[in-house]
Design a protein around this motif. Structure first.
Motif, PDB file in Angstrom:
ATOM      1  N   GLU A  46     -37.844  53.872 -29.063  1.00  6.76           N
ATOM      2  CA  GLU A  46     -38.480  54.139 -30.356  1.00  6.76           C
ATOM      3  C   GLU A  46     -37.508  54.665 -31.389  1.00  6.76           C
ATOM      4  OE1 GLU A  46     -42.924  55.108 -28.633  1.00  6.76           O
ATOM      5  OE2 GLU A  46     -41.531  56.766 -28.946  1.00  6.76           O
ATOM      6  N   TYR A  65     -35.097  55.542 -37.027  1.00  8.59           N
ATOM      7  CA  TYR A  65     -36.317  54.855 -36.600  1.00  8.59           C
ATOM      8  C   TYR A  65     -36.400  53.523 -37.333  1.00  8.59           C
ATOM      9  CZ  TYR A  65     -37.884  59.332 -34.720  1.00  8.59           C
ATOM     10  OH  TYR A  65     -37.987  60.495 -34.013  1.00  8.59           O
ATOM     11  N   LYS A  66     -36.714  52.471 -36.613  1.00 17.58           N
ATOM     12  CA  LYS A  66     -36.852  51.148 -37.209  1.00 17.58           C
ATOM     13  C   LYS A  66     -38.222  51.011 -37.859  1.00 17.58           C
ATOM     14  CE  LYS A  66     -36.875  46.253 -35.961  1.00 17.58           C
ATOM     15  NZ  LYS A  66     -36.736  45.296 -34.837  1.00 17.58           N
ATOM     16  N   THR A  67     -38.234  50.415 -39.039  1.00 18.38           N
ATOM     17  CA  THR A  67     -39.476  50.099 -39.715  1.00 18.38           C
ATOM     18  C   THR A  67     -39.265  48.803 -40.492  1.00 18.38           C
ATOM     19  OG1 THR A  67     -41.290  51.007 -41.034  1.00 18.38           O
ATOM     20  CG2 THR A  67     -39.051  51.470 -41.810  1.00 18.38           C
ATOM     21  N   PRO A  75     -36.405  44.223 -41.939  1.00 18.85           N
ATOM     22  CA  PRO A  75     -36.399  45.514 -41.249  1.00 18.85           C
ATOM     23  C   PRO A  75     -35.407  46.465 -41.919  1.00 18.85           C
ATOM     24  CG  PRO A  75     -35.077  43.948 -40.010  1.00 18.85           C
ATOM     25  CD  PRO A  75     -35.664  43.201 -41.185  1.00 18.85           C
ATOM     26  N   TYR A  77     -33.972  50.927 -41.440  1.00 20.48           N
ATOM     27  CA  TYR A  77     -34.055  52.157 -40.666  1.00 20.48           C
ATOM     28  C   TYR A  77     -34.418  53.332 -41.561  1.00 20.48           C
ATOM     29  CZ  TYR A  77     -31.641  50.078 -36.652  1.00 20.48           C
ATOM     30  OH  TYR A  77     -31.287  49.314 -35.576  1.00 20.48           O
TER      31      TYR A  77
END
Length: 149
Positions: A46, A65-67, A75, A77
């Motif tokens: 995560e 955190y990747k989003t 994408p 971070y």
């Protein structure tokens, strides 16, 4: 100083720094909860944690955190955490961690890195020197779930 990605076997060494980071942001000290939190993030893929190591000691970390951006369809971070142990501040550790995160992001071909910080955080000068741009075009809002613990 060396920067590398953290693994599950590093959690016991990162947890004290992470606990200090939380205390800096006025949270109660809780080393076991800090350790459990980091372990879960790494075990579940995560987050990505980079650690700075000097003379065998972990002296700082950053956690990403990747989003995703629905608008740009890309994408990116969130650089959620950045912390350097008190004894190692003003020695380029934070800058090295930030640059390592930027290189990682570029290698992944992600849109970029986002972070938020307190309006009185002196690290703003570092961010701006490293070409981070302050977003003056929008406001950030947060809804707090008062039922959650």
């Amino acid at each position: 100083m060396k920067v590398r990605g953290a693994t599950l076997s590093d959690v016991a060494f990162i947890a004290p720094l992470f606990n200090e980071y939380r205390v800096f942001y006025e949270q109660e000290t809780d080393l076991s909860a800090s350790r459990a939190f980091l372990e879960a993030r790494l075990r579940n893929n995560e987050s990505i944690i980079f650690v700075a190591i000097s003379e065998g000691e972990m002296i700082g970390f950053t956690q990403l955190y990747k989003t995703f951006s629905s608008v740009s369809l890309q994408p990116y971070y969130i650089l959620n955490d950045l912390f350097v142990a008190q004894a190692h501040r003003k020695q380029g550790v934070g800058e090295t961690l930030l640059n390592h995160a930027k290189i990682h992001c570029a290698k992944k071909n992600y849109k970029g890195l986002a972070l938020e910080t307190a309006t009185d955080n002196p690290a703003q000068k570092l961010y701006e020197r490293l070409e981070w741009k302050k977003d003056n075009d929008c406001f950030h809002y947060f809804w707090k779930n008062t039922i959650a613990q």
